[in-house]
Design a protein around this motif. Sequence first.
Motif, PDB file in Angstrom:
ATOM      1  N   ILE A  25      17.960  -8.277   3.946  1.00  0.00           N
ATOM      2  CA  ILE A  25      17.765  -6.538   4.468  1.00  0.00           C
ATOM      3  C   ILE A  25      18.276  -5.714   3.301  1.00  0.00           C
ATOM      4  N   GLY A  26      20.086  -5.050   3.108  1.00  0.00           N
ATOM      5  CA  GLY A  26      20.195  -4.505   2.130  1.00  0.00           C
ATOM      6  C   GLY A  26      19.473  -4.925   0.855  1.00  0.00           C
ATOM      7  N   ALA A  27      18.807  -6.107   0.658  1.00  0.00           N
ATOM      8  CA  ALA A  27      18.474  -5.760  -1.062  1.00  0.00           C
ATOM      9  C   ALA A  27      16.738  -4.971  -0.744  1.00  0.00           C
ATOM     10  N   LEU A  28      16.798  -5.498   0.226  1.00  0.00           N
ATOM     11  CA  LEU A  28      15.574  -4.227   0.788  1.00  0.00           C
ATOM     12  C   LEU A  28      15.165  -3.082   0.569  1.00  0.00           C
ATOM     13  N   ALA A  29      16.605  -3.079   1.762  1.00  0.00           N
ATOM     14  CA  ALA A  29      16.884  -1.449   1.209  1.00  0.00           C
ATOM     15  C   ALA A  29      17.481  -0.698   0.170  1.00  0.00           C
ATOM     16  N   GLU A  30      17.449  -1.569  -0.600  1.00  0.00           N
ATOM     17  CA  GLU A  30      17.397  -0.732  -2.139  1.00  0.00           C
ATOM     18  C   GLU A  30      16.323  -0.830  -2.823  1.00  0.00           C
ATOM     19  N   ILE A  31      15.455  -2.180  -2.707  1.00  0.00           N
ATOM     20  CA  ILE A  31      13.637  -1.637  -3.355  1.00  0.00           C
ATOM     21  C   ILE A  31      13.144  -0.686  -2.168  1.00  0.00           C
ATOM     22  N   ALA A  71      11.395 -10.594  -6.063  1.00  0.00           N
ATOM     23  CA  ALA A  71      11.134 -10.125  -7.058  1.00  0.00           C
ATOM     24  C   ALA A  71       8.951 -10.159  -6.667  1.00  0.00           C
ATOM     25  N   ALA A  72       8.468 -10.326  -4.965  1.00  0.00           N
ATOM     26  CA  ALA A  72       7.394 -10.778  -4.833  1.00  0.00           C
ATOM     27  C   ALA A  72       7.149  -8.912  -4.150  1.00  0.00           C
ATOM     28  N   VAL A  73       8.515  -8.772  -3.918  1.00  0.00           N
ATOM     29  CA  VAL A  73       7.959  -7.198  -2.856  1.00  0.00           C
ATOM     30  C   VAL A  73       8.590  -6.083  -3.740  1.00  0.00           C
ATOM     31  N   ARG A  74       9.520  -6.469  -4.824  1.00  0.00           N
ATOM     32  CA  ARG A  74       9.432  -5.664  -5.816  1.00  0.00           C
ATOM     33  C   ARG A  74       8.251  -5.180  -6.919  1.00  0.00           C
ATOM     34  N   ALA A  75       7.256  -6.590  -6.919  1.00  0.00           N
ATOM     35  CA  ALA A  75       6.239  -6.151  -8.129  1.00  0.00           C
ATOM     36  C   ALA A  75       5.018  -5.595  -6.726  1.00  0.00           C
ATOM     37  N   ALA A  76       5.107  -5.468  -5.265  1.00  0.00           N
ATOM     38  CA  ALA A  76       4.055  -5.553  -4.567  1.00  0.00           C
ATOM     39  C   ALA A  76       3.877  -3.500  -4.483  1.00  0.00           C
ATOM     40  N   VAL A  77       5.482  -2.827  -5.067  1.00  0.00           N
ATOM     41  CA  VAL A  77       5.678  -1.999  -5.006  1.00  0.00           C
ATOM     42  C   VAL A  77       4.567  -0.665  -5.807  1.00  0.00           C
ATOM     43  N   THR A 112      -7.216   3.697   8.659  1.00  0.00           N
ATOM     44  CA  THR A 112      -7.093   4.772   8.060  1.00  0.00           C
ATOM     45  C   THR A 112      -6.217   5.442   7.183  1.00  0.00           C
ATOM     46  N   GLY A 113      -7.114   4.896   6.157  1.00  0.00           N
ATOM     47  CA  GLY A 113      -7.029   5.381   4.699  1.00  0.00           C
ATOM     48  C   GLY A 113      -5.025   4.291   4.173  1.00  0.00           C
ATOM     49  N   ARG A 114      -4.743   3.259   4.969  1.00  0.00           N
ATOM     50  CA  ARG A 114      -3.932   2.658   4.503  1.00  0.00           C
ATOM     51  C   ARG A 114      -3.834   1.815   3.915  1.00  0.00           C
ATOM     52  N   GLU A 115      -3.581   1.577   2.596  1.00  0.00           N
ATOM     53  CA  GLU A 115      -3.431  -0.102   1.878  1.00  0.00           C
ATOM     54  C   GLU A 115      -2.160  -0.712   2.313  1.00  0.00           C
ATOM     55  N   VAL A 116      -2.160  -1.759   2.484  1.00  0.00           N
ATOM     56  CA  VAL A 116      -1.452  -2.508   3.460  1.00  0.00           C
ATOM     57  C   VAL A 116      -0.433  -4.004   1.826  1.00  0.00           C
ATOM     58  N   SER A 117       0.425  -4.570   1.857  1.00  0.00           N
ATOM     59  CA  SER A 117       0.154  -5.703   0.757  1.00  0.00           C
ATOM     60  C   SER A 117       1.026  -6.409   1.441  1.00  0.00           C
ATOM     61  N   PHE A 118       1.079  -7.932   1.662  1.00  0.00           N
ATOM     62  CA  PHE A 118       1.879  -8.865   2.482  1.00  0.00           C
ATOM     63  C   PHE A 118       1.958  -9.844   1.285  1.00  0.00           C
ATOM     64  N   VAL A 119       3.534  -9.705   1.512  1.00  0.00           N
ATOM     65  CA  VAL A 119       4.339 -10.513   0.431  1.00  0.00           C
ATOM     66  C   VAL A 119       5.289 -11.079   1.876  1.00  0.00           C
ATOM     67  N   ASP A 120       6.022 -12.676   0.421  1.00  0.00           N
ATOM     68  CA  ASP A 120       7.578 -13.684   1.295  1.00  0.00           C
ATOM     69  C   ASP A 120       8.072 -12.937   1.378  1.00  0.00           C
ATOM     70  N   PRO A 121       8.889 -11.917   2.467  1.00  0.00           N
ATOM     71  CA  PRO A 121      10.133 -11.517   2.772  1.00  0.00           C
ATOM     72  C   PRO A 121      11.507 -11.578   2.010  1.00  0.00           C
ATOM     73  N   ASN A 122      11.798 -12.970   1.560  1.00  0.00           N
ATOM     74  CA  ASN A 122      12.529 -13.502   0.856  1.00  0.00           C
ATOM     75  C   ASN A 122      12.082 -13.845  -0.435  1.00  0.00           C
TER      76      ASN A 122
END
Length: 432
Positions: A206-212, A178-184, A165-175
């Motif tokens: 969750i709070g840190a993920l919300a900030e990202i 740095a990997a989450v931020r790099a995937a943005v 459907t034209g949406r790309e997904v990146s999978f990371v370790d949620p903990n």
Amino acid sequence: MELNGRTAIGFEEGRSSSAKWFDDLTRVRFAGPVSAHHRLLPRELSPETLAVHAGTYEDPVTGCVGTPVFQTSTFLLDDASYSAFADGAMRDVPIYTRYGNPSQWAVQEKLAALEGSRSAIVTSSGMSATASTIFALTNAGSHIISAYDVYGGTYNLLREDMPSTGREVSFVDPNDLAAVRAAVRPETQLLFFETLTNPLLKAPPIGALAEIAREANALLVVDNTFLTPVNMRPIAHGADIVVHSATKYLAGHSDLTAGAVVGRRKFLDRIWAQTLRFGGTLEPLSCFLLERGMKTLALRVERQNANATEIARFLATHDRVAAVHHPEVGGPHYADLARDDYRGFGGVVSFEVRGGDDAALAFMGRLKIPYVATSLGGVESLVSMPSNTSHSSLTSGQRASIGIRPGLVRFSVGIENVRDLIDDLNDALNGE
């Protein structure tokens, strides 16, 4: 205000002739939807009180203390109905049960109150809630970030359906922040994570993920199935949307399939419209069962928290168990865990039986109290192996990459006597 004897609910200002749609938008999104007869309580009350009372439909005719089942597919049309069509407020007036029904509104208000938010919708399954949310809040050309070890159905939706459907997904370790931020990316619209991952019970911050998410101008959606609002309210930590498989702890009795989405009204209206297009409405009798089940949510979860903690500590000392995955027994996943964010960690304990999958299957076959069955969160204990159930669609290499090793068992602890459960586990591990 009243129209033909019926109370108009929600969007009252939008119906006024003073609304200026393009020059000066004055239409207000109200919380809910609710009617004048649904019980509204302050979100600051305890979950024990909200679970019992929030949202109850107080019938003005009979005075019944429980919400009736509005077992109807359609409602009489009148001026309120026609105004709702004209103003785009079909969600707020009883017109057609797929759009909304007082039975749905009762349980939705209870959910919104428990999660400390403004609005909620209930759907026909947890996957319906997840799919409707993701499709409503993203579009073709967008990018989504999620975890390798989300629930298997969610992983398959993201991996198989999003690219088509034209949406790309990146999978990371949620903990790994740095990997989450790099995937943005510039086109990132959504981050989708779980309060506790399934089945390894990682606890992402969750709070840190919300900030990202805020830094990326994206939305954070959190699946709170494993913890429930009794143990954590993700919206209080910055999440925009919370989803649930209400089949699990919210309903609590292994007799219902349902889903839920909670958040601000402006997001929920979009998700509601997507749910209508997908056809994932929850019918009235199921709404009744879900509301009834939720009245004991706080009591059930308190017992399951305590039972799971004691069982995790027992398993951590048993020589037939290679590893235990649960926040209360520690480990590298929980080194930075902010325990003040939690009232408890739910009723799931995952552990690895020495000897691999064959040994784990034999162990489960010797258990006398828990049922060997998939799912979780019910009053009865259930036991299963993710490798041949929830995560069977993954290759052995994919399972290994997220930490699902041979012999992994997921134990959903019920409300039985914990000593009975521990004795049964001990006998089964010892081959008795």
